[in-house]
Write an enzyme that holds these catalytic residues in place. Structure first.
Site, short mmCIF file in Angstrom:
data_model
loop_
_atom_site.label_atom_id
_atom_site.label_comp_id
_atom_site.label_asym_id
_atom_site.label_seq_id
_atom_site.Cartn_x
_atom_site.Cartn_y
_atom_site.Cartn_z
N ASP A 225 8.62 -2.27 8.55
CA ASP A 225 8.65 -3.53 9.41
C ASP A 225 9.34 -3.76 10.42
OD1 ASP A 225 6.54 -5.27 7.84
OD2 ASP A 225 8.16 -5.08 6.39
N GLU B 290 -2.28 -12.77 2.26
CA GLU B 290 -1.17 -11.45 1.97
C GLU B 290 0.17 -12.45 2.02
OE1 GLU B 290 -2.92 -7.95 4.25
OE2 GLU B 290 -0.59 -8.48 4.38
#
Lengths: 263, 415
Positions: free
Chosen positions: A60, A49
């Protein structure tokens, strides 16, 4: 069949769990980042990824926020992110790369142009955090038409009523988010995750990969054992942020991969 | 016009939460079920008379509505042109229009059984309003505020703490409103089950832009009735300042289908709208993008990275704008202009001198534009500007910009 589909078919044939590693493109700089990405398959990573840096990564935690800032400060762009994929592809034509990030840099480029460029660079799938099924016409449907997988996140709040909608246009694999929260915060629990994976599996034939809160070889083993594999992101990114060398980072990645593969 | 549904500007958003191409629901999957639930609850509440009865009661007895529509005679005489009215939302409890919306959202949160309220704040007015209503209803309140704003809006930080709210300074990014909104979203995604996110402006994922607009529309509804009572006709021009754009949307919305009313939104031009990007004028200096759950005009670089805005006014310091404004801009129904810090400061002093009203820096932007256009307009031209906040919170900032030292007992000029 994309590289992602081929990879999961091969893992299934070997009865092996998948280990997925996330790194932020260009963190801490282009060359180091490329060296790490190139080393991931050798460290046991099945799917890469590749994070596309964004100024406002709302899903995040601090670790990946800071990685994105480092990358942007180092001059990282969408073009240079794709360049990392392109350079990686020169030496590896089988390991799938999933580009993971937020929609605005893609929208800003223009979806059609982006899809041509990403495909040409060797990107196999997309995870775009801020595109739920309600916005499928934006990128999900054009991406699939361009022969790219669009991997959707399913979460603890995705109830049975909503699950079919989430799975409908998903391809490649389903990314199950183990916790309600942001990356790198709480720890995933195999006891909680197991039944959730079973619930999703009952509704799809796609592999279920679990991420968020997987941060050690033991945890990778525990989570992979109740799913088709697991993702580690923040724990790897943290190593890079601490100033560890690519070799040190890759040896940590190998320990995580070994954990997941022993499940 | 208002009977012509096909050409109405008041029917948006559509079922996908869009105003034209703007708006939408660009959020992570974790939040999606909550947003759908909120939409459902709001749709129910909208047609529930008991919900509006409670709102109206609180607006009247707690907030002090209706706010006056005041003919600014001194200012009008000074400018020597159009007749200027001020919609006095700075007289509301807590000192700004923000509480109109907060009451609506907190009543919804109570209906939904949520016990913990989070909010983002820039100038602190939305944070204070949220802390206030949470104190009244005994709800836990957490306010995210950029570290830079915590510093420049100290009086409001203290107010929020007095009211029992936890104020969390946000250090990510440049520590302003955008970053506070990121951290509020991160909190929400973590505490989905018991937490209600009370957004302070007409932005965010659907249904927020429409819902906040509806709650703020009380401003325009009252203004319309009040101007009819005072002048027997609609105004020629209505003007409001825009950061996210909630006070403006609240004033504009009830007038959207009154074609004869010209509508002007005033963005924060900071140090000037040019390539240095030291401003917050998203419509004048930005282009469409996706941030914080909606598509709208954003300040961004060529690669789609979001730029930090700049304004003397913390309440306008946001790189985006509500999606409905983006649509009104593209369709041409409203006109959007910008005003610099310097012009806003001049308007601040003019309001003090001619009207005895110390305004917040945000509406000073609207007022500054009034001072530009009013002198050229005839005496029978009626302008309504939204005086959406009072200036108590800004006196330290203004003193600093005017070179006035407030540390001594007498005060003295440092120039």
């Amino acid at each position: 069949m994309t590289r992602i589909d081929a990879k999961f078919a091969a893992l299934k044939a070997e009865n092996k769990k998948a280990f997925v590693a996330y790194v932020m493109a260009g963190d801490p700089d282009f060359d180091t980042s490329l060296e790490v990405v190139k080393g991931l398959p050798g460290a046991g990573v099945d799917v890469i990824e590749l994070g596309l840096p964004f100024t406002d990564p709302m899903a995040d935690g601090p670790t990946i926020q800071l990685a994105g800032q480092r990358a942007l400060e180092g001059g990282m762009t969408l073009d240079r992110t794709l360049e990392i994929a392109r350079r990686f592809r020169e030496g590896d034509d089988t390991t799938p790369i999933v580009l993971m990030g937020y929609y605005n840099p893609i929208y800003s480029r223009g979806v059609d142009t982006f899809l041509v460029q990403a495909k040409e660079a060797g990107i196999d799938g997309l995870i775009v955090v801020d595109l739920p099924p309600e916005e499928d016409e934006e990128l999900c449907i054009p991406a699939q038409a361009a022969g790219m997988n669009f991997i959707r996140l399913a979460t603890p709040t995705t109830d049975d009523k909503r699950l079919p909608k989430v799975l409908q246009n998903t391809s490649g694999f389903v990314y199950y988010v183990s916790i309600t929260g942001i990356t790198g915060a709480a720890e995933a629990s195999a006891t909680d995750v197991g039944p959730e994976v079973a619930r999703i599996k009952a509704a799809t034939n796609l592999p279920i990969i679990v991420g968020f809160g997987v941060n050690s070889p033991d945890k990778a083993q525990a989570i992979a054992s109740v799913a088709d594999g697991c993702v580690v992101g923040s724990a790897i990114v943290k190593k890079l942020g601490d100033g560890s060398s690519p070799d040190e980072v890759l040896s940590f990645v190998k320990s995580l991969a070994d954990g997941a593969h022993s499940a | 016009m208002s009977n012509d549904l096909f050409n109405s500007f008041m029917t948006g958003p559509d079922e996908k939460g869009r105003f034209g191409i703007y708006g939408g629901r660009f959020v992570s999957e974790t939040l999606m079920p909550l947003i759908l639930e909120l939409e459902e609850e709001y749709e129910k509440a909208k047609t529930d008379q008991s919900f509006w009865d409670e709102m109206n009661h609180l607006w009247t007895h707690y907030v002090g509505r209706p706010s006056p529509l005041y003919f600014a005679e001194g200012l009008t005489a000074h400018l020597g042109g159009a007749k200027v009215y001020m919609k006095r939302d700075e007289l509301n409890h807590t000192g700004a229009h923000k509480i109109n919306n907060v009451l609506g959202q907190i009543l919804l949160a109570r209906r939904m059984g949520k016990t913990r309220i989070i909010a983002e704040t820039g100038a602190g007015q939305h944070g204070v309003a949220t802390a206030t209503v949470c104190a009244k209803f005994g709800l836990k309140c957490v306010v995210y505020m950029g570290a830079h704003d915590v510093e420049r809006q100290a009086p409001n930080v203290f107010r929020m703490r007095l009211l029992g709210a936890e104020v969390i300074p946000v250090t990510s990014g440049r520590g302003t409103l955008k970053d506070a909104m990121n951290d509020a979203l991160r909190d929400w995604v973590t505490n989905v089950r018991d937490t209600f996110y009370c957004i302070g402006t007409v932005a965010g994922p659907h249904p927020y832009p429409a819902m906040v607009r509806d709650f703020q529309s009380i401003i325009g509804k009252e203004a319309k009735e009040q101007i009819m009572a005072a002048e027997g006709r609609l105004p020629d021009t209505i003007i409001a300042a825009i950061g996210g754009g909630s006070n403006a949307m609240g004033l504009f919305f009830p007038f959207l289908d009154d074609k004869e009313v010209s509508i002007i939104g005033v963005e924060a031009g900071g140090k000037g709208v040019d390539e240095k990007m030291e401003h917050c004028a998203s419509l004048t200096g930005g282009r469409p993008g996706v941030l914080h759950g909606n598509r709208t005009y954003l300040l961004q670089d060529d690669d789609g990275q979001i730029l930090e805005g700049y304004s003397i006014s913390a309440g306008l310091d946001y790189p985006g704008i509500g999606p409905e404004h983006s649509w009104l801009h593209d369709t041409g129904r409203a006109q959007y202009v910008s005003v610099t810090d310097k012009e806003a400061l001049e308007a601040f002093q003019l309001s003090c001198a001619t009207e005895g009203i110390i305004p917040a820096l945000e509406p000073c932007h609207a007022l500054a534009h009034v001072t530009k256009i009013a002198p050229e307009l005839p005496a029978d031209h009626i302008i309504i500007m939204n005086m959406c906040g009072r200036g108590d919170k800004d006196i330290f900032t203004v003193a600093r910009h005017l070179g006035f030292d407030m540390s001594g007992p007498e005060g003295r000029s440092v120039e």
